[in-house]
Design an enzyme around this catalytic site. Structure first.
Site, PDB file in Angstrom:
ATOM      1  N   THR A 121       0.855  -1.193   0.000  1.00 19.90           N
ATOM      2  CA  THR A 121       0.000   0.000   0.000  1.00 19.90           C
ATOM      3  C   THR A 121       0.885   1.235   0.000  1.00 19.90           C
ATOM      4  OG1 THR A 121      -1.664  -1.223   1.248  1.00 19.90           O
ATOM      5  CG2 THR A 121      -1.841   1.179   1.272  1.00 19.90           C
ATOM      6  N   PHE A 155      -6.430  -6.220  -1.263  1.00 15.87           N
ATOM      7  CA  PHE A 155      -7.606  -5.958  -0.412  1.00 15.87           C
ATOM      8  C   PHE A 155      -7.908  -7.116   0.542  1.00 15.87           C
ATOM      9  CE2 PHE A 155      -8.069  -3.367  -4.203  1.00 15.87           C
ATOM     10  CZ  PHE A 155      -8.307  -2.114  -3.653  1.00 15.87           C
ATOM     11  N   LEU A 156      -6.986  -8.094   0.656  1.00 21.65           N
ATOM     12  CA  LEU A 156      -7.298  -9.228   1.536  1.00 21.65           C
ATOM     13  C   LEU A 156      -7.438  -8.757   2.982  1.00 21.65           C
ATOM     14  CD1 LEU A 156      -4.575 -10.015   3.286  1.00 21.65           C
ATOM     15  CD2 LEU A 156      -3.925 -11.181   1.213  1.00 21.65           C
ATOM     16  N   LYS A 157      -8.197  -9.537   3.769  1.00 22.85           N
ATOM     17  CA  LYS A 157      -8.417  -9.193   5.167  1.00 22.85           C
ATOM     18  C   LYS A 157      -7.772 -10.265   6.032  1.00 22.85           C
ATOM     19  CE  LYS A 157     -12.942  -9.496   4.560  1.00 22.85           C
ATOM     20  NZ  LYS A 157     -12.986  -9.774   3.117  1.00 22.85           N
ATOM     21  N   PHE A 256     -19.446  -3.199   8.419  1.00 23.19           N
ATOM     22  CA  PHE A 256     -18.628  -2.161   9.068  1.00 23.19           C
ATOM     23  C   PHE A 256     -19.471  -1.099   9.786  1.00 23.19           C
ATOM     24  CE2 PHE A 256     -15.560  -4.329   6.641  1.00 23.19           C
ATOM     25  CZ  PHE A 256     -14.355  -4.145   7.307  1.00 23.19           C
ATOM     26  N   CYS A 267      -3.378  -1.827   9.130  1.00 22.00           N
ATOM     27  CA  CYS A 267      -3.749  -1.070   7.922  1.00 22.00           C
ATOM     28  C   CYS A 267      -4.569   0.192   8.173  1.00 22.00           C
ATOM     29  CB  CYS A 267      -4.486  -1.989   6.958  1.00 22.00           C
ATOM     30  SG  CYS A 267      -3.428  -3.264   6.279  1.00 22.00           S
ATOM     31  N   LYS A 270      -2.768   3.299   9.928  1.00 24.74           N
ATOM     32  CA  LYS A 270      -1.618   3.761   9.134  1.00 24.74           C
ATOM     33  C   LYS A 270      -2.064   4.304   7.774  1.00 24.74           C
ATOM     34  CE  LYS A 270       0.534   0.096   6.707  1.00 24.74           C
ATOM     35  NZ  LYS A 270       0.439   0.395   5.298  1.00 24.74           N
ATOM     36  N   ARG A 335      -0.599  -5.727  15.857  1.00 26.60           N
ATOM     37  CA  ARG A 335      -0.258  -4.359  15.479  1.00 26.60           C
ATOM     38  C   ARG A 335      -1.453  -3.422  15.695  1.00 26.60           C
ATOM     39  NH1 ARG A 335       2.644  -5.560   9.720  1.00 26.60           N
ATOM     40  NH2 ARG A 335       1.023  -7.148   9.620  1.00 26.60           N
TER      41      ARG A 335
HETATM   42  N1  LIG Z   1      -1.727  -7.178   6.411  1.00 29.13           N
HETATM   43  C1  LIG Z   1      -2.808  -6.876   5.710  1.00 29.13           C
HETATM   44  O1  LIG Z   1      -3.928  -7.258   6.046  1.00 29.13           O
HETATM   45  C2  LIG Z   1      -2.687  -6.066   4.440  1.00 29.13           C
HETATM   46  C3  LIG Z   1      -3.781  -6.012   3.557  1.00 29.13           C
HETATM   47  C4  LIG Z   1      -3.665  -5.261   2.399  1.00 29.13           C
HETATM   48  C5  LIG Z   1      -2.504  -4.561   2.139  1.00 29.13           C
HETATM   49  N2  LIG Z   1      -1.471  -4.597   3.020  1.00 29.13           N
HETATM   50  C6  LIG Z   1      -0.243  -3.874   2.683  1.00 29.13           C
HETATM   51  O2  LIG Z   1       0.684  -4.802   2.126  1.00 29.13           O
HETATM   52  C7  LIG Z   1       2.021  -4.491   2.506  1.00 29.13           C
HETATM   53  C8  LIG Z   1       2.631  -5.656   3.258  1.00 29.13           C
HETATM   54  O3  LIG Z   1       1.903  -5.854   4.431  1.00 29.13           O
HETATM   55  P1  LIG Z   1       2.098  -7.160   5.345  1.00 29.13           P
HETATM   56  O4  LIG Z   1       1.083  -7.073   6.432  1.00 29.13           O
HETATM   57  O5  LIG Z   1       2.141  -8.355   4.473  1.00 29.13           O
HETATM   58  O6  LIG Z   1       3.544  -6.862   5.931  1.00 29.13           O
HETATM   59  P2  LIG Z   1       4.426  -7.775   6.901  1.00 29.13           P
HETATM   60  O7  LIG Z   1       5.089  -6.837   7.834  1.00 29.13           O
HETATM   61  O8  LIG Z   1       3.614  -8.891   7.434  1.00 29.13           O
HETATM   62  O9  LIG Z   1       5.508  -8.408   5.914  1.00 29.13           O
HETATM   63  C9  LIG Z   1       6.456  -7.674   5.216  1.00 29.13           C
HETATM   64  C10 LIG Z   1       7.622  -8.596   4.893  1.00 29.13           C
HETATM   65  O10 LIG Z   1       8.538  -7.914   4.018  1.00 29.13           O
HETATM   66  C11 LIG Z   1       9.863  -8.346   4.349  1.00 29.13           C
HETATM   67  N3  LIG Z   1      10.851  -7.416   3.778  1.00 29.13           N
HETATM   68  C12 LIG Z   1      11.224  -6.198   4.199  1.00 29.13           C
HETATM   69  N4  LIG Z   1      12.178  -5.689   3.387  1.00 29.13           N
HETATM   70  C13 LIG Z   1      12.404  -6.607   2.425  1.00 29.13           C
HETATM   71  C14 LIG Z   1      13.265  -6.659   1.282  1.00 29.13           C
HETATM   72  N5  LIG Z   1      14.073  -5.641   1.000  1.00 29.13           N
HETATM   73  N6  LIG Z   1      13.243  -7.751   0.512  1.00 29.13           N
HETATM   74  C15 LIG Z   1      12.422  -8.794   0.805  1.00 29.13           C
HETATM   75  N7  LIG Z   1      11.585  -8.802   1.864  1.00 29.13           N
HETATM   76  C16 LIG Z   1      11.574  -7.718   2.661  1.00 29.13           C
HETATM   77  C17 LIG Z   1       9.829  -8.378   5.874  1.00 29.13           C
HETATM   78  O11 LIG Z   1      10.895  -9.149   6.386  1.00 29.13           O
HETATM   79  C18 LIG Z   1       8.444  -9.004   6.125  1.00 29.13           C
HETATM   80  O12 LIG Z   1       8.515 -10.407   6.201  1.00 29.13           O
HETATM   81  C19 LIG Z   1       1.911  -3.200   3.326  1.00 29.13           C
HETATM   82  O13 LIG Z   1       2.070  -2.106   2.482  1.00 29.13           O
HETATM   83  C20 LIG Z   1       0.480  -3.251   3.856  1.00 29.13           C
HETATM   84  O14 LIG Z   1      -0.031  -1.966   4.148  1.00 29.13           O
HETATM   85  C21 LIG Z   1      -1.530  -5.355   4.146  1.00 29.13           C
END
Ligand SMILES: NC(=O)c1ccc[n+]([C@@H]2O[C@H](COP(=O)([O-])OP(=O)(O)OC[C@H]3O[C@@H](n4cnc5c(N)ncnc54)[C@H](O)[C@@H]3O)[C@@H](O)[C@H]2O)c1
Length: 442
Positions: A121, A155-157, A256, A267, A270, A335
């Site tokens: 994101t 968009f996964l939850k 919601f 999410c 932030k 988080r």
């Molecule tokens: N968690 C959710 O529900 C969700 C849903 C939609 C979108 N998002 C977005 O997706 C993105 C990822 O979220 P997440 O929750 O999966 O994050 P997360 O913190 O669970 O995972 C991120 C991963 O990236 C790795 N990483 C960091 N730097 C790296 C690099 N240089 N090379 C390879 N790997 C690296 C970290 O070690 C970690 O394992 C964010 O932007 C978040 O806002 C998250």
């Protein structure tokens, strides 16, 4: 297709497994060695329903592999996904350092034409930054290799990430060239029924903004109901009745609209802040969005105050059972969890806390490892033993129909603070409990 995904968190790992499940050859790469080792042992690094089974099936079939070798992940695949974290920086903007690190690594190791897809994101304009970072690294190597960067917000939850990934209701793609559009269509076609392709194409700025718009809209609905809940308490209205009353209007819909202690997670807070920051940089004031965050903070504080005022402002020496620690059910993600904030509040005020969560105990123990006044209890009823009150914060299914008679026989004082409106006020009060919830008469 040969796909590499950088970042094996909630988004990267689940998406990687989804693509592997559809028959693609996937490499999931991460800089976190421990995570990669765990994944190579076919162990899930976090809790998500159905994750471990999917991981084992696809690892055994050889369609997915895990590696800390970033060069290999860049060179072996044609489609490179960025799915790393974009945490909040000190002033609330989205910190793009991990995204740009991956972009640089791609530029350093790129060996043939690639399509780069960003799933993290990110604020509007980041696709161009990724493009420039890759081009810069290629230029330093004096290499001319064609590549395109497209936006594909996720968009996964958490809690239903696997089914959201395997059966998405839409896939948003921001891309400006027909060839990339063709590849993305081919990639996502198997995720949809034949007659409903489910892909929504737009330009990259719109795709980047769509993700923030979705999260801000959902957070707005929650904060709207939470603000109303405070008024309800003062005028004798019941926010649950209002939810049913308006949710059945098809222009509004039922989702919601649940009042409670407030939203959390990795999410909503932030992303809402990052959207505000983008607007601020452009000189636009998003007043509604700003109030969504303020209302959320107020809602948490009001709930804490409700607990404190019941004890005339002194919680020191009291013993509380807290049910739920994750920011929502179905995940062990702590988080920005309101439950974690609740526990910090109780501890700071000198109380003892006995916590139970169906899946987040391990992460909780790590998070509170310095606090002597918190105990992690495997059985929810054991947590209640001798407590001055039960505080329910996360709406896990297993908390919805508890054995109230058993609670009453174990608890020191029959008092329940319910941050999610799980119980029927009249029923709980008839059983002899003092019951406090959100936006309802108590
Ligand atoms: N968690 C959710 O529900 C969700 C849903 C939609 C979108 N998002 C977005 O997706 C993105 C990822 O979220 P997440 O929750 O999966 O994050 P997360 O913190 O669970 O995972 C991120 C991963 O990236 C790795 N990483 C960091 N730097 C790296 C690099 N240089 N090379 C390879 N790997 C690296 C970290 O070690 C970690 O394992 C964010 O932007 C978040 O806002 C998250």
């Amino acid at each position: 297709m040969k796909i590499s995904i950088f970042g094996t968190g909630y988004v990267g790992l689940v998406s990687g497994l989804g693509f592997a499940e559809m028959g693609n050859q996937v490499i999931c790469a991460d800089v976190d060695l421990q995570k990669i080792e765990k994944l190579n042992r076919q162990e899930a690094p976090f809790y998500e329903p159905g994750l471990e089974e999917l991981l084992q099936q696809n690892s055994k079939s050889g369609r997915i592999s895990f590696s800390a070798d970033i060069e290999k992940a860049v060179t072996e695949s044609d489609l490179l996904f960025i799915a790393v974290g974009t945490p909040e920086d000190e002033d609330g903007a989205s910190d793009l350092k991990y995204v740009l690190q991956v972009a640089r690594q791609i530029g350093i190791h790129m060996n043939r034409e690639k399509l780069i897809v960003n799933k993290s994101t990110v604020p509007v304009g980041t696709i161009k930054l990724i493009h420039d970072e890759i081009a810069k690294a290629l230029h330093e190597r004096k290499q001319v290799i064609g590549f395109q960067v497209v936006s594909n917000p996720e968009f996964l939850k958490e809690g239903s990430a696997i089914s959201d990934c395997l059966r998405p209701n839409r896939i948003v793609v921001g891309c400006d060239d027909p060839k990339s559009k063709e590849v993305m269509t081919k990639l996502y076609k198997p995720f949809f029924p034949k007659d409903n392709p489910g892909l929504v194409f737009m330009n990259t700025a719109s795709a980047e903004m769509t993700k923030y718009a979705a999260n801000a809209m959902l957070a707005t609905r929650i904060s709207f109901m939470n603000e109303l809940s405070q008024l309800c308490e003062l005028v004798g209205a019941d926010i649950e009745s209002i939810r049913c009353g308006i949710g059945s209007d098809e222009r509004i819909g039922p989702h919601f609209l649940y009042a409670g202690i407030g939203f959390g997670g990795s999410c909503f807070p932030k992303d809402v802040k990052a959207l505000l920051k983008t607007a601020e940089k452009k000189g636009v004031s998003l007043g509604i969005v700003r109030e969504v965050l303020n209302a959320n903070e107020k809602q948490k504080k009001n709930f804490f105050a409700k607990v404190k005022s019941f004890y005339n402002g002194t919680l020191s020496g009291l013993h509380f059972a807290v049910w739920g620690l994750s920011f929502k059910p179905g995940t062990d993600d702590l988080r920005e969890s309101p439950a974690v904030e609740m526990v910090h509040f109780l501890l700071k005020n000198g109380a003892h806390v006995h916590v139970h969560d169906p899946v987040a105990m391990e992460k909780g123990r790590l998070l509170f490892s310095q606090d002597a006044a918190i105990y992690f209890v495997d059985d929810p009823y054991k947590a209640v033993e001798g407590a001055d009150a039960l505080i329910v914060i996360t709406e896990w299914k297993s908390f919805k129909e508890p054995d109230f008679a058993r609670i009453k026989s174990l608890i020191k004082e029959p008092v329940i603070f319910d941050g999610r409106n799980l119980y029927n006020c009249a029923e709980v009060e008839a059983l002899g409990f003092k019951y406090f919830s959100v936006g309802r008469k108590s």
